[in-house]
Design a protein around this motif. Structure first.
Motif, PDB file in Angstrom:
ATOM      1  N   VAL A   1      -0.935   0.801 -14.399  1.00 32.23           N
ATOM      2  CA  VAL A   1       0.427   0.293 -14.197  1.00 32.23           C
ATOM      3  C   VAL A   1       0.697   0.111 -12.714  1.00 32.23           C
ATOM      4  CG1 VAL A   1       2.868   0.874 -14.428  1.00 32.23           C
ATOM      5  CG2 VAL A   1       1.329   1.219 -16.358  1.00 32.23           C
ATOM      6  N   ASN A   2       0.272   1.061 -11.909  1.00 26.43           N
ATOM      7  CA  ASN A   2       0.462   0.970 -10.466  1.00 26.43           C
ATOM      8  C   ASN A   2      -0.233  -0.263  -9.908  1.00 26.43           C
ATOM      9  OD1 ASN A   2       1.440   1.857  -8.001  1.00 26.43           O
ATOM     10  ND2 ASN A   2      -0.340   3.141  -7.609  1.00 26.43           N
TER      11      ASN A   2
ATOM     12  N   ARG B   1       0.826  -1.214   0.000  1.00 32.66           N
ATOM     13  CA  ARG B   1       0.000   0.000   0.000  1.00 32.66           C
ATOM     14  C   ARG B   1       0.858   1.261   0.000  1.00 32.66           C
ATOM     15  NH1 ARG B   1      -5.155  -1.290   3.919  1.00 32.66           N
ATOM     16  NH2 ARG B   1      -6.125  -2.761   2.487  1.00 32.66           N
ATOM     17  N   THR B   2       1.939   1.226   0.759  1.00 30.30           N
ATOM     18  CA  THR B   2       2.846   2.374   0.798  1.00 30.30           C
ATOM     19  C   THR B   2       3.487   2.587  -0.567  1.00 30.30           C
ATOM     20  OG1 THR B   2       3.289   1.975   3.131  1.00 30.30           O
ATOM     21  CG2 THR B   2       4.851   3.352   1.958  1.00 30.30           C
ATOM     22  N   LEU B   3       3.951   1.503  -1.182  1.00 29.36           N
ATOM     23  CA  LEU B   3       4.538   1.607  -2.520  1.00 29.36           C
ATOM     24  C   LEU B   3       3.510   2.102  -3.534  1.00 29.36           C
ATOM     25  CD1 LEU B   3       6.688  -1.631  -2.750  1.00 29.36           C
ATOM     26  CD2 LEU B   3       7.521   0.710  -2.735  1.00 29.36           C
ATOM     27  N   SER B   4       2.303   1.604  -3.436  1.00 23.29           N
ATOM     28  CA  SER B   4       1.259   1.999  -4.380  1.00 23.29           C
ATOM     29  C   SER B   4       0.935   3.481  -4.256  1.00 23.29           C
ATOM     30  CB  SER B   4       0.000   1.172  -4.115  1.00 23.29           C
ATOM     31  OG  SER B   4      -1.068   1.630  -4.894  1.00 23.29           O
ATOM     32  N   ARG B   5       0.753   3.929  -3.030  1.00 22.42           N
ATOM     33  CA  ARG B   5       0.379   5.328  -2.800  1.00 22.42           C
ATOM     34  C   ARG B   5       1.480   6.288  -3.249  1.00 22.42           C
ATOM     35  NH1 ARG B   5      -1.021   4.631   2.066  1.00 22.42           N
ATOM     36  NH2 ARG B   5       1.017   5.030   2.998  1.00 22.42           N
ATOM     37  N   ASN B   6       2.714   5.993  -2.891  1.00 25.07           N
ATOM     38  CA  ASN B   6       3.806   6.906  -3.207  1.00 25.07           C
ATOM     39  C   ASN B   6       4.410   6.659  -4.582  1.00 25.07           C
ATOM     40  OD1 ASN B   6       3.631   8.205  -0.656  1.00 25.07           O
ATOM     41  ND2 ASN B   6       4.673   6.481   0.253  1.00 25.07           N
TER      42      ASN B   6
ATOM     43  N   ARG C   1       2.763   5.940  -7.236  1.00 22.94           N
ATOM     44  CA  ARG C   1       1.861   6.487  -8.255  1.00 22.94           C
ATOM     45  C   ARG C   1       2.352   7.837  -8.769  1.00 22.94           C
ATOM     46  NH1 ARG C   1      -2.186   9.650  -9.065  1.00 22.94           N
ATOM     47  NH2 ARG C   1      -3.927   9.037 -10.376  1.00 22.94           N
ATOM     48  N   VAL C   2       2.969   8.623  -7.893  1.00 23.44           N
ATOM     49  CA  VAL C   2       3.497   9.931  -8.286  1.00 23.44           C
ATOM     50  C   VAL C   2       4.589   9.751  -9.334  1.00 23.44           C
ATOM     51  CG1 VAL C   2       4.697  11.988  -7.461  1.00 23.44           C
ATOM     52  CG2 VAL C   2       2.921  10.937  -6.057  1.00 23.44           C
ATOM     53  N   PHE C   3       5.491   8.806  -9.100  1.00 23.14           N
ATOM     54  CA  PHE C   3       6.567   8.542 -10.058  1.00 23.14           C
ATOM     55  C   PHE C   3       6.010   8.043 -11.382  1.00 23.14           C
ATOM     56  CE2 PHE C   3       9.043   8.251  -6.139  1.00 23.14           C
ATOM     57  CZ  PHE C   3      10.153   8.983  -6.483  1.00 23.14           C
TER      58      PHE C   3
END
Length: 134
Positions: A48-49, A24-29, A31-33
């Motif tokens: 993609v996310n 969840r942390t990877l997904s949330r943050n 997504r910006v990249f």
């Protein structure tokens, strides 16, 4: 109840909870990249996310379940904590490596997108000039 089974249950609960939290942390943050790499295409960035998150879950939960089996017999609370510390330590290291791999891949994609944008001229060429001295 057998302490080996208790160890398995605790290991699965903690490992899966950690996997879900990291995903969840990877997904949330992340997504910006991804949005930056895909030039603001939000629908594609979300797709993609989501695919990256599914892959992360599959790899990590697959590893957690494969690593479940223990060759030692757990007969004391001390042995339970020692087995859990080894198992959870390995899971945390694998999650950390997967996290660093995802961050590295996202950063690489982002850098490639930045370089592509820098190579594109801001205005399309409107004509040409003859070389001097020809």
């Amino acid at each position: 109840m057998d302490l080996t089974v208790v160890t398995y249950v605790i290991y699965l609960l903690i490992s899966i909870a950690l996997t879900v939290w990291v995903a969840r942390t990877l997904s949330r943050n992340g997504r910006v990249f991804i949005g930056d790499v895909l030039h603001g295409n939000e629908k594609l960035a979300d797709a993609v996310n989501q695919l990256l998150v599914v892959g992360f879950y599959l790899v990590n939960i697959g590893f957690v379940t494969l690593y479940l089996r223990s060759s030692q017999e757990i007969e004391t609370p001390r042995a339970l904590f020692e087995a859990l510390s080894v198992k959870l330590g390995v899971v945390l290291l694998v999650l950390g490596v997967m996290h660093l791999g995802n961050v590295w891949a996202l950063n690489r994609m982002r850098r490639r997108g930045i370089m592509e944008r820098q190579q594109t001229p801001p205005v399309a060429p409107q004509g040409w000039t003859a070389p001097v001295g020809a």
